[in-house]
Write a protein that holds these residues in place. Structure first.
Motif, PDB file in Angstrom:
ATOM      1  N   GLU A 104     -29.458 -21.966 -42.102  1.00 19.69           N
ATOM      2  CA  GLU A 104     -29.532 -23.416 -42.399  1.00 19.69           C
ATOM      3  C   GLU A 104     -28.203 -23.996 -42.861  1.00 19.69           C
ATOM      4  OE1 GLU A 104     -31.061 -21.031 -44.078  1.00 19.69           O
ATOM      5  OE2 GLU A 104     -30.651 -21.273 -46.208  1.00 19.69           O
ATOM      6  N   LEU A 135     -22.798 -25.143 -39.325  1.00  9.72           N
ATOM      7  CA  LEU A 135     -22.298 -26.277 -38.547  1.00  9.72           C
ATOM      8  C   LEU A 135     -21.691 -25.683 -37.272  1.00  9.72           C
ATOM      9  CD1 LEU A 135     -21.234 -29.266 -38.268  1.00  9.72           C
ATOM     10  CD2 LEU A 135     -19.253 -28.539 -39.633  1.00  9.72           C
ATOM     11  N   LEU A 171     -27.255 -20.874 -35.518  1.00  8.98           N
ATOM     12  CA  LEU A 171     -28.144 -21.963 -35.924  1.00  8.98           C
ATOM     13  C   LEU A 171     -29.411 -21.462 -36.624  1.00  8.98           C
ATOM     14  CD1 LEU A 171     -27.591 -24.272 -32.853  1.00  8.98           C
ATOM     15  CD2 LEU A 171     -27.001 -24.833 -35.218  1.00  8.98           C
ATOM     16  N   GLU A 198     -23.957 -19.403 -30.643  1.00  9.41           N
ATOM     17  CA  GLU A 198     -24.462 -20.674 -31.218  1.00  9.41           C
ATOM     18  C   GLU A 198     -25.894 -20.485 -31.695  1.00  9.41           C
ATOM     19  OE1 GLU A 198     -24.724 -24.096 -28.708  1.00  9.41           O
ATOM     20  OE2 GLU A 198     -22.588 -24.479 -28.756  1.00  9.41           O
ATOM     21  N   GLU A 216     -22.377 -31.991 -43.246  1.00 15.54           N
ATOM     22  CA  GLU A 216     -23.125 -32.021 -41.978  1.00 15.54           C
ATOM     23  C   GLU A 216     -23.451 -30.599 -41.508  1.00 15.54           C
ATOM     24  OE1 GLU A 216     -24.229 -34.770 -40.696  1.00 15.54           O
ATOM     25  OE2 GLU A 216     -23.074 -36.184 -41.885  1.00 15.54           O
ATOM     26  N   LYS A 217     -24.616 -30.453 -40.907  1.00 13.12           N
ATOM     27  CA  LYS A 217     -25.051 -29.158 -40.357  1.00 13.12           C
ATOM     28  C   LYS A 217     -25.536 -29.401 -38.930  1.00 13.12           C
ATOM     29  CE  LYS A 217     -24.651 -27.161 -44.442  1.00 13.12           C
ATOM     30  NZ  LYS A 217     -23.332 -27.583 -44.838  1.00 13.12           N
ATOM     31  N   GLY A 218     -25.798 -28.306 -38.197  1.00 11.83           N
ATOM     32  CA  GLY A 218     -26.245 -28.462 -36.807  1.00 11.83           C
ATOM     33  C   GLY A 218     -25.047 -28.603 -35.863  1.00 11.83           C
ATOM     34  N   ILE A 219     -25.311 -29.125 -34.654  1.00 15.89           N
ATOM     35  CA  ILE A 219     -24.271 -29.155 -33.612  1.00 15.89           C
ATOM     36  C   ILE A 219     -23.533 -30.494 -33.589  1.00 15.89           C
ATOM     37  CG2 ILE A 219     -23.862 -28.955 -31.120  1.00 15.89           C
ATOM     38  CD1 ILE A 219     -26.476 -27.378 -30.913  1.00 15.89           C
ATOM     39  N   TYR A 220     -22.215 -30.436 -33.455  1.00 17.75           N
ATOM     40  CA  TYR A 220     -21.400 -31.641 -33.257  1.00 17.75           C
ATOM     41  C   TYR A 220     -20.410 -31.440 -32.108  1.00 17.75           C
ATOM     42  CZ  TYR A 220     -22.981 -34.354 -37.202  1.00 17.75           C
ATOM     43  OH  TYR A 220     -23.753 -35.109 -38.044  1.00 17.75           O
ATOM     44  N   GLU A 244     -25.148 -33.571 -27.773  1.00 15.36           N
ATOM     45  CA  GLU A 244     -25.499 -32.358 -28.524  1.00 15.36           C
ATOM     46  C   GLU A 244     -26.871 -31.862 -28.122  1.00 15.36           C
ATOM     47  OE1 GLU A 244     -24.057 -35.035 -29.679  1.00 15.36           O
ATOM     48  OE2 GLU A 244     -22.347 -34.434 -30.913  1.00 15.36           O
ATOM     49  N   THR A 245     -27.718 -32.771 -27.654  1.00 14.84           N
ATOM     50  CA  THR A 245     -29.096 -32.411 -27.293  1.00 14.84           C
ATOM     51  C   THR A 245     -29.227 -31.991 -25.821  1.00 14.84           C
ATOM     52  OG1 THR A 245     -29.389 -34.765 -26.912  1.00 14.84           O
ATOM     53  CG2 THR A 245     -30.219 -33.900 -29.004  1.00 14.84           C
TER      54      THR A 245
END
Ligand SMILES: NC(=O)c1ccc[n+]([C@@H]2O[C@H](COP(=O)([O-])OP(=O)(O)OC[C@H]3O[C@@H](n4cnc5c(N)ncnc54)[C@H](OP(=O)(O)O)[C@@H]3O)[C@@H](O)[C@H]2O)c1
Length: 297
Positions: free
Chosen positions: A149, A152, A146, A142, A211-215, A124-125
């Motif tokens: 807040e 996902l 993002l 994306e 869960e939040k952010g990138i998966y 993801e990073t």
């Protein structure tokens, strides 16, 4: 009861999400697509049209919004850049802005095409460096998403299924093999594919865990399209010799393709969500479709 709005509900992933969420009576499902079926809570709407979208949000005031609507064919995206921009970028921006307005949780479905495929393993990073217009639009969408807040972002591997649409790679392979027709499958583009229902189930779990952010969400097996088609044929007793291999250079694809994208799933597994083998996903298909159904076109 939570109100969930699925954009692109008539597509492969949208139909699967509808199927998975409707098994749980905690959710009331609403859907948007260009041509949805006539069932209740389905809305005909172009996500590029903010006014229409806004009226639908006003009516529903959704708790959760999933954007699975997009132009998905990389060739069409390369040829029709304005249209792709208006749907895959501006359409997502419209949905995002309305999700912010209604304080809904927002899920954006991105793609492994945000990577150039020169490194093989992608976390993801890892820095995204898309090499075609579809991938560039996914990355821009994306980045927008993002900024909120409650977002996902899901980066799925190649999505496959039978029974939802006829466009995905395995559905097309099944149709040809059932007709005893030869097919050519590319042997130098590798990825870890995931069945739409396993993807939907993982998305549901991620949402429920907050869960939040990138998966990254993909299968465990890393294969070329050629190997993928062979494994599918072998599992379901189709005639494997109908499948020939072809190199990307021998096709007339216009959009560049990332050759080696293995989505690493450590973050997903750390969140307590299991990745599955192709064999397991084929067994799931077997539990839905009899061999007779699969050999019919
Ligand atoms: N398929 C893959 O291998 C793959 C891999 C990684 C990520 N993804 C992403 O996963 C998501 C779902 O893909 P999928 O395989 O389910 O694709 P799909 O079967 O093509 O579904 C997309 C749905 O969105 C609809 N749609 C297109 N433009 C629209 C618009 N302007 N307004 C409203 N609805 C619109 C489509 O309708 P029409 O059919 O009428 O166009 C279709 O029903 C997409 O974001 C895609 O980029 C796909």
């Amino acid at each position: 009861m939570k109100k969930i709005l699925i954009c692109g509900i008539g597509g492969q992933l949208g139909l699967s999400l509808k199927n998975i969420f409707s098994k749980d009576n905690k959710y009331q499902i609403h859907g948007i697509d260009l041509n949805p079926d006539g069932s209740s809570n389905m809305h005909s709407c172009d996500i590029a049209n903010k006014k229409d979208l806004s009226n639908i949000f006003k009516k529903i005031s959704p708790d959760i919004v999933i954007n699975a609507a997009a132009l998905v064919n990389a060739e069409i995206c390369e040829e029709k850049k304005d249209l792709t921009y208006s749907i895959n970028y501006l359409g997502n921006k419209n949905i995002l802005e309305l999700s912010k307005k209604y304080s809904s949780d927002f899920v954006f479905i991105s793609s492994y095409y945000v990577f150039d495929g020169t490194k093989k393993e992608y976390y993801e990073t890892s820095t995204p460096t898309p090499i075609n217009y579809y991938g560039i639009m996914k990355l821009l969408a994306e980045q927008d998403s993002l900024s909120y807040e409650k977002t996902l972002v899901i980066r799925p591997g190649k999505i496959f299924s039978l029974g939802y649409d006829l466009r995905n790679f395995i559905a097309r392979t099944q149709q040809s093999l059932a007709r005893n027709e030869k097919i050519k499958a590319i042997n130098d583009q590798f990825n870890n594919p995931i069945h739409a229902d396993f993807l939907s189930d993982s998305i549901k779990q991620l949402i429920e865990k907050g869960e939040k952010g990138i998966y990254n969400v993909a299968g465990k097996d890393y294969v070329s399209n050629f190997e993928f088609a062979k494994l599918f044929a072998k599992h379901f007793n189709f005639n494997e010799s109908l499948i020939d291999s072809i190199k990307t250079d021998e096709t007339n694809q216009i959009a560049q393709r990332p050759k080696n994208v293995e989505l690493k799933l450590d973050k997903l597994e750390k969140a307590g969500i299991k990745a599955h083998s192709l064999e397991k996903m084929f067994e799931h298909m077997e539990s839905i479709f009899s061999k007779n159904q699969l050999f019919k076109v």
